[in-house]
Design an enzyme around this catalytic site. Structure first.
Site, PDB file in Angstrom:
ATOM      1  N   HIS A  78       0.868  -1.192   0.000  1.00 51.69           N
ATOM      2  CA  HIS A  78       0.000   0.000   0.000  1.00 51.69           C
ATOM      3  C   HIS A  78       0.897   1.231   0.000  1.00 51.69           C
ATOM      4  CE1 HIS A  78      -3.675   2.329   1.607  1.00 51.69           C
ATOM      5  NE2 HIS A  78      -2.748   3.213   1.296  1.00 51.69           N
ATOM      6  N   HIS A 136       1.566   5.382  -1.719  1.00 49.32           N
ATOM      7  CA  HIS A 136       1.181   6.555  -2.519  1.00 49.32           C
ATOM      8  C   HIS A 136       2.432   7.115  -3.181  1.00 49.32           C
ATOM      9  CE1 HIS A 136      -2.877   6.795  -0.796  1.00 49.32           C
ATOM     10  NE2 HIS A 136      -2.286   6.281   0.268  1.00 49.32           N
ATOM     11  N   LYS A 145      -9.298  -0.274  -5.623  1.00 50.39           N
ATOM     12  CA  LYS A 145      -9.292   0.409  -4.335  1.00 50.39           C
ATOM     13  C   LYS A 145     -10.657   1.018  -4.043  1.00 50.39           C
ATOM     14  CE  LYS A 145      -7.897   2.480  -0.652  1.00 50.39           C
ATOM     15  NZ  LYS A 145      -6.654   2.800   0.006  1.00 50.39           N
ATOM     16  N   HIS A 162     -10.279   1.108   2.099  1.00 48.90           N
ATOM     17  CA  HIS A 162     -10.044   2.130   3.128  1.00 48.90           C
ATOM     18  C   HIS A 162     -11.200   1.997   4.114  1.00 48.90           C
ATOM     19  CE1 HIS A 162      -8.459   5.985   4.744  1.00 48.90           C
ATOM     20  NE2 HIS A 162      -9.658   5.943   5.298  1.00 48.90           N
ATOM     21  N   HIS A 207      -4.281  -0.553   6.155  1.00 53.37           N
ATOM     22  CA  HIS A 207      -3.774   0.252   7.274  1.00 53.37           C
ATOM     23  C   HIS A 207      -4.641   0.103   8.525  1.00 53.37           C
ATOM     24  CE1 HIS A 207      -6.600   2.869   5.269  1.00 53.37           C
ATOM     25  NE2 HIS A 207      -5.729   3.342   4.409  1.00 53.37           N
ATOM     26  N   ASP A 238       1.566   2.675   3.493  1.00 49.14           N
ATOM     27  CA  ASP A 238       0.757   3.894   3.353  1.00 49.14           C
ATOM     28  C   ASP A 238       1.653   5.132   3.394  1.00 49.14           C
ATOM     29  OD1 ASP A 238      -1.520   5.311   2.833  1.00 49.14           O
ATOM     30  OD2 ASP A 238      -2.229   5.352   4.896  1.00 49.14           O
TER      31      ASP A 238
HETATM   32  O1  DOR Z   1      -3.019   9.326   5.710  1.00 52.08           O
HETATM   33  C1  DOR Z   1      -3.448   9.050   4.609  1.00 52.08           C
HETATM   34  N1  DOR Z   1      -2.959   9.622   3.491  1.00 52.08           N
HETATM   35  N2  DOR Z   1      -4.439   8.173   4.516  1.00 52.08           N
HETATM   36  C2  DOR Z   1      -5.059   7.934   3.349  1.00 52.08           C
HETATM   37  O2  DOR Z   1      -5.980   7.154   3.345  1.00 52.08           O
HETATM   38  C3  DOR Z   1      -4.687   8.665   2.131  1.00 52.08           C
HETATM   39  C4  DOR Z   1      -3.322   9.145   2.209  1.00 52.08           C
HETATM   40  C5  DOR Z   1      -2.987  10.160   1.142  1.00 52.08           C
HETATM   41  O3  DOR Z   1      -3.289   9.913  -0.023  1.00 52.08           O
HETATM   42  O4  DOR Z   1      -2.426  11.187   1.473  1.00 52.08           O
HETATM   43 ZN    ZN Z   2      -3.208   5.144   1.676  1.00 51.34          ZN
END
Ligand code: DOR
Ligand code: ZN
Length: 356
Positions: free
Chosen positions: A24, A26, A110, A147, A185, A258
């Site tokens: 997971h 970003h 997702k 999520h 998460h 995450d």
């Molecule tokens: O803390 C987070 N940041 N939780 C999420 O679900 C999304 C993520 C983000 O894309 O910044």
């Molecule tokens: Zn995330």
């Protein structure tokens, strides 16, 4: 094991195991992507890449183009493999999803409840509208990454994960037998217990930061924007439940960092974004936690074996070596990005395990 040549200090500890993956992650886009993709690629072989871009990655064509941009952001010679996901909307087309899965391009879909977190506005409000897509995913064996937070304003933010499991996830799984789900998460003992209650087809990812911080770290003595993420860190008893699950070796739990970069200007403001940027020091943090729990031998299962098992992929053939030094590992407090400085997660204590 060898002794330091000059001074008889502690023996050097090393730990070699199969290279980890991040289930997971970003990576964002543009300047931020170019800054953070090499950081993850330095330690991890593969990552499930979140689709919450603006606009989101909603179809196979978007995923293919995003994958190309990720590959173009990697250092020459990198073998890092982005595992692409699609963002589930109420207009997602089941045939497109099935085709993207069949081609091997997309490894998961997702689910963001609309409004739950960063860039989730295009997510799902009415679950009846995504039923056909979920059924097709169950047929073709494509996992749903979830999520797990309700958005009901009447539900306290610290209860949103537990309520989501009861109100949304459990009914959804019962209505779609065979749908493989990942509760992402996990931040509560409720989430851990729910994943454990399922014999099959349900996994849970755990971040490094939720193994380290509880809500006091976020709020006591001043608000720490770089500890703010979603789901928000919970009370200590929940952190301890996460630790127990992560170090247990239970194949249902695996690493999803995450790691969610937001430039400092977007964190250190009146309404700061959610996300901890942990990609640089995740492996150091995990080794620290697993050693504290006397479970270093379980780190490989959590970081490198359980995830591929869930996704039906082979574990990586190559290895990573972690080395415990006598001096703390020095990580930059911030990295520079085209969007400005980006703060690296500070666990609040020195780290001694480094990636060799
Ligand atoms: O803390 C987070 N940041 N939780 C999420 O679900 C999304 C993520 C983000 O894309 O910044
Ligand atoms: Zn995330």
């Amino acid at each position: 094991m060898q002794q330091c040549a000059r001074h008889v200090l502690r023996m050097t500890d090393t730990l070699t195991f199969r290279r980890p993956d991040d289930w997971h992650l970003h990576l964002r886009d543009g300047d931020m992507l170019r800054a953070v993709a090499p950081v993850t690629a330095a330690h991890f072989a593969r990552a499930i890449v979140m689709p919450n871009l603006v606009p989101p990655v909603v179809c196979g064509e978007d995923a293919a183009a995003y994958r190309d941009r990720i590959l173009a952001s990697l250092p020459a010679g990198s073998s890092f493999e982005p595992l692409m996901t699609l963002y589930l909307t109420e207009t997602t087309d089941a045939d497109d999803v099935a085709a993207a899965a069949a081609s091997g391009l997309v490894k998961a879909v997702k689910l963001y409840p609309a409004g739950a977190t960063t860039n989730s506005a295009s997510g799902v409000r009415d679950f009846d509208k995504v039923r056909a897509v979920l059924e097709r995913m169950a047929e073709v064996g494509l996992p749903l990454c979830v999520h797990g937070e309700v958005t009901d304003p009447d539900i306290d933010i610290f209860d949103r994960e537990a309520v989501f499991i009861d109100r949304v996830l459990d009914p959804l799984r019962r209505a779609t037998p065979g749908l493989r789900c990942v509760l992402e998460h996990i931040t509560t003992s409720n989430g851990i217990d729910y994943v454990k209650s399922a014999a099959d087809g349900l996994g849970g990812t755990i971040t490094a930061h939720h193994l380290i911080i509880n809500r006091n770290h976020l709020l006591v003595g001043g608000i720490r924007p770089h500890y703010y993420c979603l789901p928000v860190a919970k009370r200590e008893e929940h952190r301890l439940a996460l630790r127990a699950a992560a170090v247990s070796g239970d194949a249902r739990f695996f690493l999803g960092t995450d790691s969610a970069p937001h430039a400092d200007a977007a964190k250190e403001t009146g309404c700061g974004c959610a996300g901890c940027f942990t990609a640089p020091n995740t492996m150091s943090c995990l080794a620290h936690v697993f050693e504290e729990e006397s479970a270093l031998e379980k780190l490989e299962a959590f970081a490198s074996l359980n995830g591929p098992l869930f996704y039906g992929l082979p574990a990586n053939d190559d290895t990573i070596t972690l080395q415990k030094d006598n001096e703390p590992v020095v990580y930059p407090a911030k990295i520079e990005t085209g969007e400005g400085p980006l703060t690296v997660f500070d666990p609040g204590f020195d780290l001694y395990w480094r990636v060799a």
